[in-house]
Design a protein around this motif. Structure first.
Motif, PDB file in Angstrom:
ATOM      1  N   GLU A 266      -8.057  -6.754 -18.586  1.00  0.00           N
ATOM      2  CA  GLU A 266      -6.922  -6.948 -17.667  1.00  0.00           C
ATOM      3  C   GLU A 266      -6.270  -8.312 -17.836  1.00  0.00           C
ATOM      4  O   GLU A 266      -5.080  -8.466 -17.588  1.00  0.00           O
ATOM      5  CB  GLU A 266      -7.381  -6.764 -16.218  1.00  0.00           C
ATOM      6  N   LEU A 269      -3.311  -7.870 -20.276  1.00  0.00           N
ATOM      7  CA  LEU A 269      -2.282  -6.855 -20.093  1.00  0.00           C
ATOM      8  C   LEU A 269      -0.884  -7.457 -20.075  1.00  0.00           C
ATOM      9  O   LEU A 269       0.097  -6.777 -20.389  1.00  0.00           O
ATOM     10  CB  LEU A 269      -2.531  -6.080 -18.791  1.00  0.00           C
ATOM     11  N   ARG A 277      -0.935  -6.645 -25.872  1.00  0.00           N
ATOM     12  CA  ARG A 277      -0.852  -5.808 -24.662  1.00  0.00           C
ATOM     13  C   ARG A 277      -1.324  -4.387 -24.950  1.00  0.00           C
ATOM     14  O   ARG A 277      -2.022  -3.773 -24.136  1.00  0.00           O
ATOM     15  CB  ARG A 277       0.588  -5.785 -24.138  1.00  0.00           C
ATOM     16  N   ARG A 281      -4.440  -2.524 -23.108  1.00  0.00           N
ATOM     17  CA  ARG A 281      -4.337  -1.248 -22.383  1.00  0.00           C
ATOM     18  C   ARG A 281      -5.416  -0.273 -22.857  1.00  0.00           C
ATOM     19  O   ARG A 281      -5.999   0.467 -22.045  1.00  0.00           O
ATOM     20  CB  ARG A 281      -2.944  -0.642 -22.578  1.00  0.00           C
ATOM     21  N   ARG A 285      -8.271   1.221 -20.390  1.00  0.00           N
ATOM     22  CA  ARG A 285      -8.434   2.671 -20.215  1.00  0.00           C
ATOM     23  C   ARG A 285      -9.855   3.098 -20.550  1.00  0.00           C
ATOM     24  O   ARG A 285     -10.430   3.971 -19.878  1.00  0.00           O
ATOM     25  CB  ARG A 285      -7.439   3.418 -21.097  1.00  0.00           C
ATOM     26  N   ASP A 290      -6.584   2.046 -14.844  1.00  0.00           N
ATOM     27  CA  ASP A 290      -5.248   2.509 -15.192  1.00  0.00           C
ATOM     28  C   ASP A 290      -4.327   1.301 -15.360  1.00  0.00           C
ATOM     29  O   ASP A 290      -3.952   0.652 -14.374  1.00  0.00           O
ATOM     30  CB  ASP A 290      -4.701   3.426 -14.099  1.00  0.00           C
ATOM     31  N   PRO A 291      -3.929   0.973 -16.587  1.00  0.00           N
ATOM     32  CA  PRO A 291      -3.070  -0.197 -16.781  1.00  0.00           C
ATOM     33  C   PRO A 291      -1.697  -0.039 -16.142  1.00  0.00           C
ATOM     34  O   PRO A 291      -1.106  -1.028 -15.696  1.00  0.00           O
ATOM     35  CB  PRO A 291      -2.968  -0.313 -18.306  1.00  0.00           C
ATOM     36  N   TYR A 295       0.355  -2.779 -13.838  1.00  0.00           N
ATOM     37  CA  TYR A 295       1.705  -3.276 -14.093  1.00  0.00           C
ATOM     38  C   TYR A 295       2.605  -3.073 -12.869  1.00  0.00           C
ATOM     39  O   TYR A 295       3.402  -3.944 -12.512  1.00  0.00           O
ATOM     40  CB  TYR A 295       2.322  -2.562 -15.288  1.00  0.00           C
ATOM     41  N   GLY A 314       5.209  -4.934 -20.389  1.00  0.00           N
ATOM     42  CA  GLY A 314       4.158  -3.928 -20.377  1.00  0.00           C
ATOM     43  C   GLY A 314       4.503  -2.733 -19.502  1.00  0.00           C
ATOM     44  O   GLY A 314       4.179  -1.592 -19.851  1.00  0.00           O
ATOM     45  N   CYS A 318       4.639   1.309 -21.075  1.00  0.00           N
ATOM     46  CA  CYS A 318       3.824   2.477 -20.715  1.00  0.00           C
ATOM     47  C   CYS A 318       4.321   3.161 -19.443  1.00  0.00           C
ATOM     48  O   CYS A 318       3.655   4.072 -18.940  1.00  0.00           O
ATOM     49  CB  CYS A 318       2.353   2.077 -20.550  1.00  0.00           C
TER      50      CYS A 318
END
Length: 485
Positions: A266, A269, A277, A281, A285, A290-291, A295, A314, A318
């Protein structure tokens, strides 16, 4: 290889006149030896070069040569031997190699001859090099040997270099780690990794300090292999996680999972580099988190002065289109980098509000203006042409003027021609050049009105534009001629 063989020819003529090799050649530059070899062969008259009889010592002892008169060897100077080693006649090059072993200063030419196009010369040079090459001379000749590897038949010398240096102690290889030639540095670090000459901590420090990405990868991978085996976490991982190179940080972040420290993912991230990044992630995961949720929480407060730009990027990388609701408020963030990342994120999510984004063309941060321009290029035809023309005014910031012209140029048609002609006399050289290119490449499109007045304007603009551009080119050439004069 970009060698100036005429310069090598001049060096050869000076050698023929009796000058010493170090006086005409930068002996520390490997390219200088290749230049000398090519220059002597191409630019030095044969009558200035040593003959085979001179090399083999079969000249007469006195001024007259009678049948059966005694002969005595004639000692060649080092300069003459250098010329003989570069001679265009292969028989003379081969004969000169018999004397080259006793002249360490000319061993670089022996290296050159190991890739000779004539097989007997090549074979003889390889015998000489194998006989004389030791650790000290290998370190000295390594740049030339590795440069020669780019030429045909240069593999032998590289293999011999590896054979000589592989058993050498670490301190003898030390000069190669900091050599000015990156090929030498890469060779040295690969050799050190293969032979285990550097500890994992030393490899980690080298990966962090060296600017060469290949050296970074070689050292980082070797250091992280220790982490995979369950050791050296603090000495290896910590410096790699703090490295300036994004590839090194990415490799270290990926290794967090193998090291059993996936929870640290983390921390990265919001890294400034996209590759880091992405690796973060993956690690997060794999740890079951859950990234995307991270965010979203991080970008939820548009007034947070500590919001890292990497978190904004980031989220776009995603996120989903619905996350644009979190990005729009960030285009007014105090940090220009955050604003730029927010605009880039909206473009990545394919969310374009032309009216709202157009206002950002006047942002005081050039980075925001550039990202806004890229986001609006696809919608250039829907922009207000008059407002863009106003932004071309001399008093506006340069990044705003460049952005306006890019968008007007993307519109095409008569608007593009008007904008280009308006900038042909601009004080900014970059804008003048872009405008000239636009005028020269302009052609009517279907959206150009076909009325008599528009046709007349097009003709007038083209005539004016081409005339101004021709004047500009002529003035520039005169200035350049004046400077040269």
């Amino acid at each position: 290889m970009g060698t100036d063989i005429r310069g090598g020819g001049e060096a050869g003529r000076r050698l023929a006149a009796g000058a010493a090799v170090p006086d005409v050649l930068d002996v520390e530059d490997p390219r200088a030896w290749i230049t000398l070899d090519q220059g002597v062969r191409s630019w030095v008259a044969v009558k200035l070069l040593p003959t085979r009889a001179t090399i083999e010592g079969t000249e007469a002892a006195g001024p007259r040569s009678w049948p059966g008169s005694p002969r005595r060897p004639r000692r060649l100077t080092e300069s003459q031997l250098a010329l003989a080693l570069c001679h265009r006649d292969g028989r003379i090059r081969e004969a000169a190699l018999a004397l080259a072993a006793g002249h360490p200063a000319l061993w670089p030419l022996v290296v050159v001859r190991t890739a000779d196009w004539v097989s007997p010369v090549r074979d003889r040079a390889r015998e000489v090099l194998r006989a004389v090459l030791d650790v000290d001379s290998a370190v000295r000749l390594a740049p030339l040997i590795l440069l020669g590897a780019r030429r045909g038949r240069g593999v032998f010398a590289v293999d011999l270099l590896d054979e000589v240096l592989r058993p050498a102690p670490r301190d003898r290889l030390a000069p190669l780690f900091t050599d000015a030639d990156r090929a030498v540095r890469r060779f040295a670090y690969r050799l050190a990794v293969d032979e285990g000459l550097l500890s994992p901590a030393e490899l980690a420090r080298a990966a962090c300090r060296r600017a060469d990405p290949v050296v970074q990868d070689v050292c980082a991978e070797a250091a992280l292999a220790v982490v995979a085996e369950g050791g050296g976490h603090d000495d290896v991982l910590q410096p790699l996680l703090a490295a300036r190179g994004p590839r090194v940080r990415a490799a270290a972040v990926t290794a967090l999972r193998r090291a059993g420290r996936a929870e640290r993912g983390e921390e990265f991230l919001a890294d400034r580099a996209g590759v880091v990044r992405a690796c973060a992630r993956y690690v997060v995961r794999q740890a079951g988190a859950d990234p995307l949720s991270w965010y979203r929480r991080r970008c939820a407060d548009p007034g947070d002065p500590a919001l890292p730009p990497g978190a904004v990027a980031g989220l776009a990388e995603c996120g989903e289109r619905a996350d644009a609701a979190l990005l729009w408020p960030l285009v007014a963030h105090p940090s220009p980098t955050v604003r730029a990342r927010a605009v880039a994120g909206l473009r990545a999510l394919d969310v374009t509000d032309v009216r709202r984004l157009s206002a950002l063309l006047d942002d005081p941060a050039p980075g925001v203006v550039r990202e806004t321009t890229v986001a609006l290029l696809a919608s250039a035809r829907s922009l207000d042409a008059d407002a863009l023309m106003e932004r071309l005014a001399h008093g506006r910031p340069r990044d705003v003027r460049v952005a306006a012209f890019r968008l007007l140029d993307a519109r095409g048609g008569l608007v593009r021609l008007r904008a280009a002609v308006a900038l042909l006399d601009d004080p900014d050289a970059g804008l003048r050049q872009r405008a000239g290119q636009s005028v020269r490449s302009w052609h009517p499109t279907a959206d150009v009105p076909a009325g008599a007045s528009e046709v007349s304007e097009v003709g007038e603009l083209l005539d004016r534009g081409r005339h101004r551009f021709s004047d500009y080119v002529l003035r520039r050439r005169k200035r350049e001629a004046g400077v040269r004069g």
